[in-house]
Design a protein around this motif. Structure first.
Motif, PDB file in Angstrom:
ATOM      1  N   ALA A  62       2.726  36.063   1.182  1.00 55.01           N
ATOM      2  CA  ALA A  62       1.433  36.473   0.648  1.00 55.01           C
ATOM      3  C   ALA A  62       0.590  35.496   0.471  1.00 55.01           C
ATOM      4  O   ALA A  62      -0.880  35.401   0.457  1.00 55.01           O
ATOM      5  CB  ALA A  62       1.888  37.357  -0.617  1.00 55.01           C
ATOM      6  N   THR A  63       1.112  34.381  -0.319  1.00 48.51           N
ATOM      7  CA  THR A  63       0.510  33.083  -0.443  1.00 48.51           C
ATOM      8  C   THR A  63      -0.092  32.591   0.491  1.00 48.51           C
ATOM      9  O   THR A  63      -1.117  32.041   0.565  1.00 48.51           O
ATOM     10  CB  THR A  63       1.399  32.256  -1.306  1.00 48.51           C
ATOM     11  OG1 THR A  63       1.802  32.710  -2.563  1.00 48.51           O
ATOM     12  CG2 THR A  63       0.489  30.939  -1.700  1.00 48.51           C
ATOM     13  N   ARG A  64       0.729  32.449   1.684  1.00 49.13           N
ATOM     14  CA  ARG A  64       0.166  31.652   3.065  1.00 49.13           C
ATOM     15  C   ARG A  64      -1.222  32.534   3.471  1.00 49.13           C
ATOM     16  O   ARG A  64      -2.044  32.148   3.827  1.00 49.13           O
ATOM     17  CB  ARG A  64       1.202  31.626   4.000  1.00 49.13           C
ATOM     18  CG  ARG A  64       0.796  30.985   5.256  1.00 49.13           C
ATOM     19  CD  ARG A  64       1.900  31.388   6.333  1.00 49.13           C
ATOM     20  NE  ARG A  64       2.077  32.489   6.788  1.00 49.13           N
ATOM     21  CZ  ARG A  64       1.234  33.108   7.702  1.00 49.13           C
ATOM     22  NH1 ARG A  64       0.179  32.669   8.105  1.00 49.13           N
ATOM     23  NH2 ARG A  64       1.715  34.187   8.166  1.00 49.13           N
ATOM     24  N   ARG A  65      -0.992  33.995   3.518  1.00 53.62           N
ATOM     25  CA  ARG A  65      -1.947  34.786   4.140  1.00 53.62           C
ATOM     26  C   ARG A  65      -3.261  34.698   3.166  1.00 53.62           C
ATOM     27  O   ARG A  65      -4.455  34.684   3.620  1.00 53.62           O
ATOM     28  CB  ARG A  65      -1.385  36.420   4.077  1.00 53.62           C
ATOM     29  CG  ARG A  65      -0.444  36.500   5.372  1.00 53.62           C
ATOM     30  CD  ARG A  65      -0.177  38.100   5.313  1.00 53.62           C
ATOM     31  NE  ARG A  65       0.850  38.116   6.391  1.00 53.62           N
ATOM     32  CZ  ARG A  65       1.183  39.256   6.943  1.00 53.62           C
ATOM     33  NH1 ARG A  65       0.794  40.334   6.325  1.00 53.62           N
ATOM     34  NH2 ARG A  65       2.005  39.245   7.819  1.00 53.62           N
ATOM     35  N   ALA A  66      -2.874  34.629   1.786  1.00 54.47           N
ATOM     36  CA  ALA A  66      -4.139  34.570   0.930  1.00 54.47           C
ATOM     37  C   ALA A  66      -4.825  33.133   1.247  1.00 54.47           C
ATOM     38  O   ALA A  66      -5.952  33.147   1.073  1.00 54.47           O
ATOM     39  CB  ALA A  66      -3.620  34.591  -0.535  1.00 54.47           C
ATOM     40  N   ASP A  67      -4.038  32.093   1.427  1.00 52.36           N
ATOM     41  CA  ASP A  67      -4.618  30.785   1.496  1.00 52.36           C
ATOM     42  C   ASP A  67      -5.420  30.841   2.918  1.00 52.36           C
ATOM     43  O   ASP A  67      -6.696  30.011   3.031  1.00 52.36           O
ATOM     44  CB  ASP A  67      -3.513  29.852   1.632  1.00 52.36           C
ATOM     45  CG  ASP A  67      -3.075  29.303   0.267  1.00 52.36           C
ATOM     46  OD1 ASP A  67      -3.506  29.670  -0.606  1.00 52.36           O
ATOM     47  OD2 ASP A  67      -2.040  28.799   0.208  1.00 52.36           O
ATOM     48  N   ASP A  68      -4.889  31.619   4.128  1.00 50.06           N
ATOM     49  CA  ASP A  68      -5.522  31.498   5.388  1.00 50.06           C
ATOM     50  C   ASP A  68      -6.921  32.376   5.019  1.00 50.06           C
ATOM     51  O   ASP A  68      -7.859  32.146   5.840  1.00 50.06           O
ATOM     52  CB  ASP A  68      -4.522  32.386   6.229  1.00 50.06           C
ATOM     53  CG  ASP A  68      -3.332  31.504   6.710  1.00 50.06           C
ATOM     54  OD1 ASP A  68      -3.463  30.296   6.486  1.00 50.06           O
ATOM     55  OD2 ASP A  68      -2.620  32.009   7.565  1.00 50.06           O
ATOM     56  N   ARG A  72     -10.550  31.086   5.724  1.00 56.61           N
ATOM     57  CA  ARG A  72     -11.616  31.850   6.627  1.00 56.61           C
ATOM     58  C   ARG A  72     -12.748  32.082   5.833  1.00 56.61           C
ATOM     59  O   ARG A  72     -14.012  31.941   6.483  1.00 56.61           O
ATOM     60  CB  ARG A  72     -10.786  33.128   7.310  1.00 56.61           C
ATOM     61  CG  ARG A  72      -9.774  32.695   8.433  1.00 56.61           C
ATOM     62  CD  ARG A  72      -9.319  34.072   8.951  1.00 56.61           C
ATOM     63  NE  ARG A  72      -9.079  35.176   8.240  1.00 56.61           N
ATOM     64  CZ  ARG A  72      -7.721  35.149   7.798  1.00 56.61           C
ATOM     65  NH1 ARG A  72      -6.629  34.464   8.094  1.00 56.61           N
ATOM     66  NH2 ARG A  72      -7.242  36.320   7.224  1.00 56.61           N
ATOM     67  N   ALA A  73     -12.852  32.697   4.711  1.00 53.48           N
ATOM     68  CA  ALA A  73     -13.819  32.905   3.889  1.00 53.48           C
ATOM     69  C   ALA A  73     -14.787  31.871   3.711  1.00 53.48           C
ATOM     70  O   ALA A  73     -15.904  31.725   3.798  1.00 53.48           O
ATOM     71  CB  ALA A  73     -13.274  33.558   2.658  1.00 53.48           C
ATOM     72  N   ALA A  74     -14.044  30.575   3.354  1.00 52.32           N
ATOM     73  CA  ALA A  74     -14.878  29.320   3.076  1.00 52.32           C
ATOM     74  C   ALA A  74     -15.623  28.814   4.369  1.00 52.32           C
ATOM     75  O   ALA A  74     -16.774  28.448   4.334  1.00 52.32           O
ATOM     76  CB  ALA A  74     -13.898  28.211   2.547  1.00 52.32           C
ATOM     77  N   ARG A  75     -14.827  29.092   5.699  1.00 49.76           N
ATOM     78  CA  ARG A  75     -15.515  28.686   6.846  1.00 49.76           C
ATOM     79  C   ARG A  75     -16.648  29.650   7.239  1.00 49.76           C
ATOM     80  O   ARG A  75     -17.786  29.320   7.732  1.00 49.76           O
ATOM     81  CB  ARG A  75     -14.324  28.904   8.004  1.00 49.76           C
ATOM     82  CG  ARG A  75     -13.806  27.306   8.341  1.00 49.76           C
ATOM     83  CD  ARG A  75     -13.108  27.513   9.686  1.00 49.76           C
ATOM     84  NE  ARG A  75     -12.308  28.792   9.942  1.00 49.76           N
ATOM     85  CZ  ARG A  75     -10.922  28.730   9.696  1.00 49.76           C
ATOM     86  NH1 ARG A  75     -10.347  27.967   9.123  1.00 49.76           N
ATOM     87  NH2 ARG A  75     -10.326  29.986  10.088  1.00 49.76           N
TER      88      ARG A  75
END
Length: 134
Positions: A62-68, A72-75
């Motif tokens: 879940a942490t990895r997916r949230a970080d991803d 993506r949101a920042a990009r």
């Protein structure tokens, strides 16, 4: 009396044997109960370990997916900002082009009027020359 005493002694011996068997059976049952409790405790510990490991893995995923998703949101935000800047630049270029086109149209209109004025002057000069030549 001897016979009654012998029967009582035999019954007493039988009762002792029965008591010994019952004590052994109780001891074995207590041992099995202890083993069952230990097995249940071990099973509970293993289940708790498995649950803890599954929870740790799920949290990590879940942490990895949230970080991803954050990345993506920042990009996407950076790309959107870049596109907004580009749109602003294009709008400024379009406004500059419209202003230039408007100035050129005014210059062309002034040149046309000037050319019409000169053509009129030339026509008058020709007419004067013709009149003078006659």
């Amino acid at each position: 009396a001897r016979r009654a005493a012998a029967q009582l002694a035999a019954q007493l011996d039988e009762a002792k044997r029965e008591l010994d068997r019952s004590a052994r059976a109780a001891h074995l049952a207590a041992g099995r109960e202890t083993q069952a409790r230990e097995a249940l405790s071990s099973l509970g510990e293993r289940s708790a370990q498995r649950l803890s490991e599954a929870s740790r893995l799920a949290t990590a995923e879940a942490t990895r997916r949230a970080d991803d998703a954050d990345e993506r949101a920042a990009r996407a935000a950076r790309e959107l900002s870049s596109l907004r800047e580009r749109v602003h630049e294009l709008q400024q270029s379009a406004e500059a082009a419209r202003a230039t086109a408007s100035r050129r149209a005014e210059e062309l209109e002034a040149a046309r009027c000037d050319a019409e004025g000169r053509a009129s002057e030339l026509g008058a000069a020709r007419a004067a020359l013709r009149a003078a030549a006659l």
